[in-house]
Write a protein that holds these residues in place. Structure first.
Motif, short mmCIF file in Angstrom:
data_model
loop_
_atom_site.label_atom_id
_atom_site.label_comp_id
_atom_site.label_asym_id
_atom_site.label_seq_id
_atom_site.Cartn_x
_atom_site.Cartn_y
_atom_site.Cartn_z
N SER A 36 0.84 -1.19 0.00
CA SER A 36 0.00 0.00 0.00
C SER A 36 0.89 1.25 0.00
O SER A 36 1.87 1.32 0.73
CB SER A 36 -0.86 -0.05 1.25
OG SER A 36 -1.72 1.04 1.26
N GLY A 37 0.55 2.21 -0.86
CA GLY A 37 1.31 3.45 -0.91
C GLY A 37 2.56 3.41 -1.76
O GLY A 37 3.36 4.34 -1.77
N SER A 38 2.75 2.31 -2.54
CA SER A 38 3.98 2.18 -3.33
C SER A 38 3.88 2.93 -4.67
O SER A 38 4.87 2.98 -5.41
CB SER A 38 4.32 0.71 -3.55
OG SER A 38 3.25 0.03 -4.13
N GLY A 39 2.72 3.47 -5.00
CA GLY A 39 2.60 4.29 -6.21
C GLY A 39 1.88 3.62 -7.37
O GLY A 39 1.85 4.15 -8.48
N LYS A 40 1.24 2.47 -7.12
CA LYS A 40 0.59 1.71 -8.20
C LYS A 40 -0.58 2.48 -8.81
O LYS A 40 -0.66 2.66 -10.02
CB LYS A 40 0.09 0.36 -7.67
CG LYS A 40 1.12 -0.45 -6.92
CD LYS A 40 0.56 -1.75 -6.39
CE LYS A 40 -0.56 -1.64 -5.37
NZ LYS A 40 -0.18 -1.10 -4.06
N THR A 41 -1.50 2.93 -7.94
CA THR A 41 -2.70 3.61 -8.43
C THR A 41 -2.34 4.91 -9.13
O THR A 41 -2.90 5.24 -10.18
CB THR A 41 -3.68 3.88 -7.26
OG1 THR A 41 -4.04 2.62 -6.71
CG2 THR A 41 -4.93 4.59 -7.72
N THR A 42 -1.38 5.64 -8.57
CA THR A 42 -0.96 6.91 -9.19
C THR A 42 -0.43 6.64 -10.60
O THR A 42 -0.78 7.34 -11.55
CB THR A 42 0.10 7.60 -8.31
OG1 THR A 42 -0.42 7.69 -6.98
CG2 THR A 42 0.41 8.98 -8.81
#
Ligand SMILES: Nc1ncnc2c1ncn2[C@@H]1O[C@H](COP(=O)(O)OP(=O)(O)OP(=O)(O)O)[C@@H](O)[C@H]1O
Length: 317
Positions: A36-42
């Motif tokens: 979570s928060g690793s930048g996938k969705t962005t």
């Protein structure tokens, strides 16, 4: 088909995505995997311009995505949102028809396409067409979300944790259906997940992300047997055993297996994984026999054939 070059997104002090590059060829599935928060969705949202990058570029079919308005770009990109994203006051059919309506398809064509998709996704059109999302189960909503993304037959599909809201059993079932759906076989797909099993099952290539960077961009087998660094090793550690045994199919070691008796009863096919074979051996008191349709041959095996094959795979090339 999709080329991402040195993509970076900063929010004040936070670097959400840092210097990410990858290419996805037509018909391939790239999985962006990470915590979570690793930048996938962005990263995913920059591809359909829901988020604009701080720097870097994205090309689709050789064309810079900035060269056309976002609304036009999004018509060629289906988007399956995290947690379904259906409109609650629209019926199933109305939810599916959103993009075809924007494209000004006529009513008959929209109805035909809606029914076709419902049917393919195992939802009886007569029963579900006029139902509202609140009357559906999670797995059904997920299918409608997928139908909506596929409605106008876009060549590209972006999927953000498409199974994230489902319980493990439904998750496995919907994932299996998805793999077998021929509409999806022709699509170029980028799928975001934090689920290692899912990434290995669905991805031709996996981009393992941490702190905004891609730590390794590789095939599932390469990630397993040639991890680029300690982060990759640690990320896969917990499920390593199962992943290794799932990475080979019986057909991959077919030549190393002894031929079975003519009348031996068949329990597996050559396309099943060594993981399936292991389960069969564990549960069976009889010799386990597999059949290969292409060569019409039958082979028999034991634990030692399987462990030897895995060990060979783990030796450096
Ligand atoms: N609008 C924003 N403003 C500030 N920071 C943001 C914004 N959007 C994302 N971030 C930060 O950027 C980083 C990457 O977020 P992102 O949503 O891409 O991660 P993710 O890998 O998709 O995580 P998850 O699996 O939890 O969705 C996180 O640290 C997040 O807090």
């Amino acid at each position: 088909m999709i080329e991402v070059q040195q993509l970076t997104k900063k929010y004040q002090q936070t670097v959400a995505v840092s210097n990410v590059s990858f290419t996805v060829h037509a018909g391939q599935t790239l999985v962006l995997l990470g915590t979570s928060g690793s930048g996938k969705t962005t990263t995913l949202r920059m591809i359909n311009r829901l988020i604009e990058p701080t720097s870097g570029s994205i090309f689709i079919n050789g064309k810079n995505i900035l060269s056309q308005p976002p609304e036009i770009l999004r018509r060629s990109i289906g988007y399956v949102l995290q947690g379904y994203g259906l409109f609650p006051h629209y019926t199933v059919a109305e939810n599916i028809a959103i993009v075809p309506r924007l494209l000004k398809w006529n009513k008959g064509r929209i109805e035909q396409r809606t029914d076709e998709l419902l049917h393919k996704l195992q939802l009886s059109p007569a029963k579900y067409r006029h139902v509202y999302p609140s009357q559906l189960s999670g797995g059904q909503m997920q299918r409608v979300g997928l139908a909506r993304a596929l409605a106008a037959n876009p060549p590209i599909l972006l999927m953000d944790e498409p199974f994230g809201a489902l319980d493990p059993l439904t998750r496995t079932a919907v994932r299996k259906e998805l793999k077998e759906l021929d509409e999806l076989k022709k699509k170029t797909i980028i799928l975001v997940t934090h689920d290692v099993q899912e990434a290995f099952e669905l991805g031709n290539i996996i981009g393992l992300m941490d702190k905004g960077c891609i730590q390794q961009l590789a095939t599932p087998t390469e990630l397993l047997f040639q991890p680029a660094n300690d982060f990759v090793k640690q990320f896969l550690q917990q499920q390593l055993f199962q992943l290794e045994w799932q990475s080979l199919r019986l057909i991959d070691i077919w030549n190393d297996l002894p031929v079975a008796e003519n009348d031996a009863a068949i329990t597996l096919t050559s396309q099943q994984t060594l993981w399936n074979a292991l389960a069969e051996l564990t549960n069976s008191t009889l010799p386990v026999v597999a059949f290969d349709k292409a060569t019409a041959t039958k082979k028999v095996f034991n634990f030692s054939h399987l462990t030897t094959a895995i060990q060979r795979q783990k030796q450096p090339a």
